[in-house]
Design a protein around this motif. Structure first.
Motif, PDB file in Angstrom:
ATOM      1  N   LYS A 143     -28.315 -50.794  11.783  1.00  0.00           N
ATOM      2  CA  LYS A 143     -27.450 -51.949  11.528  1.00  0.00           C
ATOM      3  C   LYS A 143     -27.671 -53.033  12.582  1.00  0.00           C
ATOM      4  N   GLU A 144     -27.811 -52.632  13.832  1.00  0.00           N
ATOM      5  CA  GLU A 144     -28.091 -53.587  14.912  1.00  0.00           C
ATOM      6  C   GLU A 144     -29.425 -54.283  14.681  1.00  0.00           C
ATOM      7  N   TRP A 147     -28.929 -56.942  12.109  1.00  0.00           N
ATOM      8  CA  TRP A 147     -28.070 -58.026  12.603  1.00  0.00           C
ATOM      9  C   TRP A 147     -28.770 -58.888  13.644  1.00  0.00           C
ATOM     10  N   ALA A 148     -29.572 -58.255  14.527  1.00  0.00           N
ATOM     11  CA  ALA A 148     -30.069 -58.956  15.709  1.00  0.00           C
ATOM     12  C   ALA A 148     -31.572 -59.213  15.720  1.00  0.00           C
ATOM     13  N   SER A 153     -35.007 -61.022  10.348  1.00  0.00           N
ATOM     14  CA  SER A 153     -34.634 -62.365   9.903  1.00  0.00           C
ATOM     15  C   SER A 153     -35.824 -63.081   9.272  1.00  0.00           C
TER      16      SER A 153
END
Length: 202
Positions: A143-144, A147-148, A153
């Motif tokens: 999950k990290e 997200w990061a 991305s």
């Protein structure tokens, strides 16, 4: 007293329980989900079946409703794309692929998404079914990553891979971490990169 305006979601959240499909192919669907994801019928009648592969009373419901019609251009229509099932062990995940392949059940595409390695199958109604393994072995870490990570991305779909190449590398002694690294580097890319749309079966 000032009202709390930040109630965007419930404090006590429900957990996801099951998905329901309407079907013209009830018995074929039951057989498929038993083979691919180990679901067994809690109840299987003429008008529906309720299947589970854990302690829940059912995880997938199949309804053979009267008057159903076949979909049009399902692979390119909006709506549910796929449901997913996860192995917590890389070897069990590869073993499942090899078992299904001996029965002629092959994924229509396979992707390393960064947080998971995933093979996508298609049930008899044309719905996608993802069989995945977490690359981190830890949901908080995956999950990290989502997200990061700048990598996620930039490329949230990930890299396509040929599952036969992955199975061969596992047989040669490579572990999950190294195979994941090579998959993300494009080492197992198939000769023909598939379309991410669902193949049209109707």
């Amino acid at each position: 007293m000032t009202a709390n305006r930040n109630r965007f979601r419930p404090i006590n959240r429900p957990v996801f329980h099951h998905t329901t499909f309407a079907t013209l192919k009830l018995d074929e669907m039951v057989e498929f989900y038993e083979k691919v994801a180990g679901l067994e019928s809690v109840f299987h009648g003429d008008s529906g079946a309720w299947l589970t592969n854990d302690a829940a009373n059912h995880r997938i419901a199949l309804l053979a409703l009267p008057g159903l019609i076949a979909p049009e251009d399902k692979g390119h229509a909006t709506g549910l794309h796929h449901t997913a099932f996860e192995y917590d062990d890389f070897d069990a995940w590869v073993d499942n692929y090899e078992r299904l392949a001996t029965e002629g059940i092959e994924p229509f595409m396979s992707l390393d998404h960064g947080m998971t390695m995933s093979m996508y199958y298609q049930d008899p109604e044309g719905n996608g079914v993802e069989i995945q393994v977490d690359n981190f072995g830890d949901w908080s870490r995956s999950k990290e990553y989502m997200w990061a990570s700048q990598d996620f991305s930039d490329n949230p779909i990930g890299e396509f891979f040929d599952p036969e190449k992955v199975a061969a590398e596992r047989a040669d002694g490579l572990d999950h971490e190294e195979i994941h690294r090579r998959a993300m580097a494009g080492s197992y890319r198939p000769e023909v990169v598939p379309d991410v749309h669902l193949p049209e079966l109707w």
